[in-house]
Motif scaffolding. Structure first.
Motif, PDB file in Angstrom:
ATOM      1  N   ILE A 223     -80.629  47.520 -46.491  1.00 27.15           N
ATOM      2  CA  ILE A 223     -81.552  48.037 -45.528  1.00 27.15           C
ATOM      3  C   ILE A 223     -83.068  47.781 -46.327  1.00 27.15           C
ATOM      4  CG2 ILE A 223     -79.917  49.578 -44.509  1.00 27.15           C
ATOM      5  CD1 ILE A 223     -81.579  51.901 -46.121  1.00 27.15           C
ATOM      6  N   CYS A 224     -84.084  47.923 -45.395  1.00 23.51           N
ATOM      7  CA  CYS A 224     -85.152  47.809 -45.935  1.00 23.51           C
ATOM      8  C   CYS A 224     -86.145  48.876 -45.188  1.00 23.51           C
ATOM      9  CB  CYS A 224     -86.008  46.265 -45.866  1.00 23.51           C
ATOM     10  SG  CYS A 224     -87.732  46.160 -46.801  1.00 23.51           S
ATOM     11  N   TRP A 225     -85.776  50.082 -45.424  1.00 22.15           N
ATOM     12  CA  TRP A 225     -86.868  51.324 -44.833  1.00 22.15           C
ATOM     13  C   TRP A 225     -88.239  51.065 -45.232  1.00 22.15           C
ATOM     14  CZ3 TRP A 225     -89.877  54.906 -46.671  1.00 22.15           C
ATOM     15  CH2 TRP A 225     -90.317  55.811 -45.838  1.00 22.15           C
ATOM     16  N   CYS A 277     -85.027  46.674 -40.657  1.00 20.92           N
ATOM     17  CA  CYS A 277     -86.154  46.973 -41.441  1.00 20.92           C
ATOM     18  C   CYS A 277     -87.147  47.922 -40.621  1.00 20.92           C
ATOM     19  CB  CYS A 277     -86.792  45.584 -41.534  1.00 20.92           C
ATOM     20  SG  CYS A 277     -85.846  44.333 -42.742  1.00 20.92           S
ATOM     21  N   GLY A 278     -87.904  48.556 -41.488  1.00 19.96           N
ATOM     22  CA  GLY A 278     -88.851  49.457 -40.880  1.00 19.96           C
ATOM     23  C   GLY A 278     -88.549  50.946 -40.599  1.00 19.96           C
ATOM     24  N   PRO A 279     -89.286  51.727 -39.796  1.00 26.04           N
ATOM     25  CA  PRO A 279     -88.922  53.089 -40.134  1.00 26.04           C
ATOM     26  C   PRO A 279     -87.880  53.714 -39.148  1.00 26.04           C
ATOM     27  CG  PRO A 279     -90.921  52.635 -38.616  1.00 26.04           C
ATOM     28  CD  PRO A 279     -90.095  51.276 -38.827  1.00 26.04           C
ATOM     29  N   ASP A 280     -87.231  52.974 -38.201  1.00 26.78           N
ATOM     30  CA  ASP A 280     -86.142  53.375 -37.307  1.00 26.78           C
ATOM     31  C   ASP A 280     -85.041  53.666 -38.183  1.00 26.78           C
ATOM     32  OD1 ASP A 280     -84.644  53.825 -35.085  1.00 26.78           O
ATOM     33  OD2 ASP A 280     -85.332  52.226 -33.930  1.00 26.78           O
ATOM     34  N   LEU A 281     -84.765  54.969 -38.292  1.00 28.37           N
ATOM     35  CA  LEU A 281     -83.480  55.244 -39.039  1.00 28.37           C
ATOM     36  C   LEU A 281     -82.241  55.322 -37.930  1.00 28.37           C
ATOM     37  CD1 LEU A 281     -84.283  58.656 -40.591  1.00 28.37           C
ATOM     38  CD2 LEU A 281     -84.470  56.438 -41.459  1.00 28.37           C
ATOM     39  N   ASP A 282     -82.305  55.293 -36.760  1.00 33.83           N
ATOM     40  CA  ASP A 282     -81.176  54.897 -35.607  1.00 33.83           C
ATOM     41  C   ASP A 282     -80.773  53.592 -35.777  1.00 33.83           C
ATOM     42  OD1 ASP A 282     -81.194  57.480 -34.783  1.00 33.83           O
ATOM     43  OD2 ASP A 282     -82.632  57.404 -33.333  1.00 33.83           O
ATOM     44  N   LYS A 283     -81.726  52.710 -35.903  1.00 31.68           N
ATOM     45  CA  LYS A 283     -81.330  51.091 -36.146  1.00 31.68           C
ATOM     46  C   LYS A 283     -80.488  51.015 -37.426  1.00 31.68           C
ATOM     47  CE  LYS A 283     -83.605  46.575 -36.387  1.00 31.68           C
ATOM     48  NZ  LYS A 283     -85.090  46.002 -36.406  1.00 31.68           N
ATOM     49  N   LEU A 320     -81.983  60.119 -43.052  1.00 27.02           N
ATOM     50  CA  LEU A 320     -80.915  58.995 -42.920  1.00 27.02           C
ATOM     51  C   LEU A 320     -79.566  59.498 -43.117  1.00 27.02           C
ATOM     52  CD1 LEU A 320     -80.122  56.094 -42.080  1.00 27.02           C
ATOM     53  CD2 LEU A 320     -80.845  55.403 -44.529  1.00 27.02           C
ATOM     54  N   LEU A 321     -79.219  60.140 -44.436  1.00 32.43           N
ATOM     55  CA  LEU A 321     -77.994  60.588 -44.658  1.00 32.43           C
ATOM     56  C   LEU A 321     -77.542  61.664 -43.487  1.00 32.43           C
ATOM     57  CD1 LEU A 321     -78.202  61.153 -48.590  1.00 32.43           C
ATOM     58  CD2 LEU A 321     -76.626  59.613 -47.212  1.00 32.43           C
ATOM     59  N   ARG A 325     -74.039  60.793 -41.168  1.00 34.88           N
ATOM     60  CA  ARG A 325     -72.790  61.658 -41.298  1.00 34.88           C
ATOM     61  C   ARG A 325     -72.551  62.401 -40.103  1.00 34.88           C
ATOM     62  NH1 ARG A 325     -75.239  63.845 -47.226  1.00 34.88           N
ATOM     63  NH2 ARG A 325     -73.729  62.505 -48.296  1.00 34.88           N
ATOM     64  N   THR A 326     -73.672  62.493 -39.217  1.00 33.76           N
ATOM     65  CA  THR A 326     -73.289  63.070 -37.738  1.00 33.76           C
ATOM     66  C   THR A 326     -72.720  61.893 -36.898  1.00 33.76           C
ATOM     67  OG1 THR A 326     -75.335  64.246 -37.839  1.00 33.76           O
ATOM     68  CG2 THR A 326     -74.334  63.794 -35.653  1.00 33.76           C
TER      69      THR A 326
END
Length: 329
Positions: A223-225, A277-283, A320-321, A325-326
């Motif tokens: 990933i590239c957060w 890539c980027g800030p979208d944790l859902d992605k 993110l974790l 986990r959810t």
């Protein structure tokens, strides 16, 4: 088994002191386990690092308390003799208080060609790995081992310091044939693609522990957060465009210049199609979900870029974790 999420100590992109610091930060952020690559060379010159993984892991074992540790993966056939790998793994099992799993694979030309012995064909590499695992297993049992094999010799070797629990073995597999060959020798499956068929084929092998019931399937995903999506895509392209070639290509190229040439036409959008890539944790969660949907029990994240690790661990890792986990079983 509950899905577990890991953090990758990527020796190709960070120096040894930084890796130990990141390991501590990853444990603090709540990762369940940490895996380390075992490279003599980075994939690309832009990555710029390749410290000795086993020294780093020894330090990490002392700097952390809870997370499981693992090589992802070590080749026990060329740079390292299998008897030496067994000794290193047993010592790390002791230093980590039984938190270490030895991940093994047939290797990449990039790392193994350095000893000047050439690069064997795939079938030979798999023969060598099979023989190496048999030697390592015999030494883990505490036996005095003398071995005369097709590829290795061992003369009156014994491991004098063994952990209380025998070190688990994970083996990297690729395809039905290698699963049939290596599943009976391994405790856990290792793969870098979310291949549900591999899980089914493993579970169909007679006499092996089932994934999720005694055995784990351990995957890895880059990933590239980062707060700026365009900058994250640019960084992923600079550092990880080698990933686009797939493992059949990646196993055989010998140098960073070879990878540079092979990936010269890989575009930023090509990398962005493969890596979140980027800030979208859902992605990111959506991409990672392909692994647990395929049946993987353990998934290690690779955060791309050395300079982003501290910010990732401080700002993004915990939320993110929580999301992972959810969403995961």
């Amino acid at each position: 088994m509950t899905t577990r999420f890991g953090y990758t100590l990527m020796t190709e992109q960070s120096g040894p002191r930084e890796l130990v610091r990141y390991a501590v930060g990853a444990e603090r952020a709540g990762f369940d386990f940490e895996v380390s690559s075992d490279h003599y060379s980075p994939w690309l010159t832009e990555q710029g690092h390749a410290p000795y993984a086993w020294t780093v892991l020894g330090a990490v074992a002392q700097a952390t308390e809870r997370v499981d540790l693992m090589t992802y993966v070590t080749c026990p056939t060329m740079r390292y003799h299998p008897a030496v790998v067994a000794q290193k793994a047993a010592t790390l099992g002791l230093l980590s208080d039984n938190r270490f799993t030895l991940g093994l694979g047939s290797g990449e030309n990039l790392n193994e060609h350095t000893i000047g012995e050439g690069w064997p064909a795939l079938e030979t590499r798999q023969e060598m790995l099979e023989e190496a695992v048999e030697i390592i297993r015999a030494l883990f049992a505490g036996d005095l081992v003398t071995w005369r094999g097709d590829h290795f010799d061992v003369d009156s070797a014994r491991l004098w310091d063994l952990p209380e629990e025998q070190v688990r073995l994970g083996l990297a597999i690729s395809g039905e044939r290698s699963i049939g060959r290596f599943a009976p020798l391994a405790d856990d499956l290792i793969a870098v693609e979310p291949d549900g068929d591999a899980i089914k084929e493993w579970n169909a092998v007679d006499g092996v522990a089932t994934i999720g019931d005694g055995a784990r399937a351990i995957g890895q995903i880059p990933i590239c957060w980062g707060p700026d999506e365009d900058a994250a895509v640019e960084k992923a392209h600079e550092q990880f465009r080698w990933f686009a070639g797939g493992w059949k290509v990646n196993a055989d190229l010998p140098t960073t210049s070879g990878f540079a040439g092979a990936t010269q036409f890989v575009r930023q959008e090509d990398v962005a199609d493969q890596i979140a890539c980027g800030p979208d944790l859902d992605k990111i969660v959506e991409n990672v979900s392909e692994f647990w949907e395929a049946g993987f029990t353990d998934i290690a994240l690779v955060q791309i870029g050395d300079e982003s690790q501290d910010q990732f661990l401080k700002e993004a890792a915990e939320p993110l974790l929580e999301k992972l986990r959810t969403a995961a079983p």
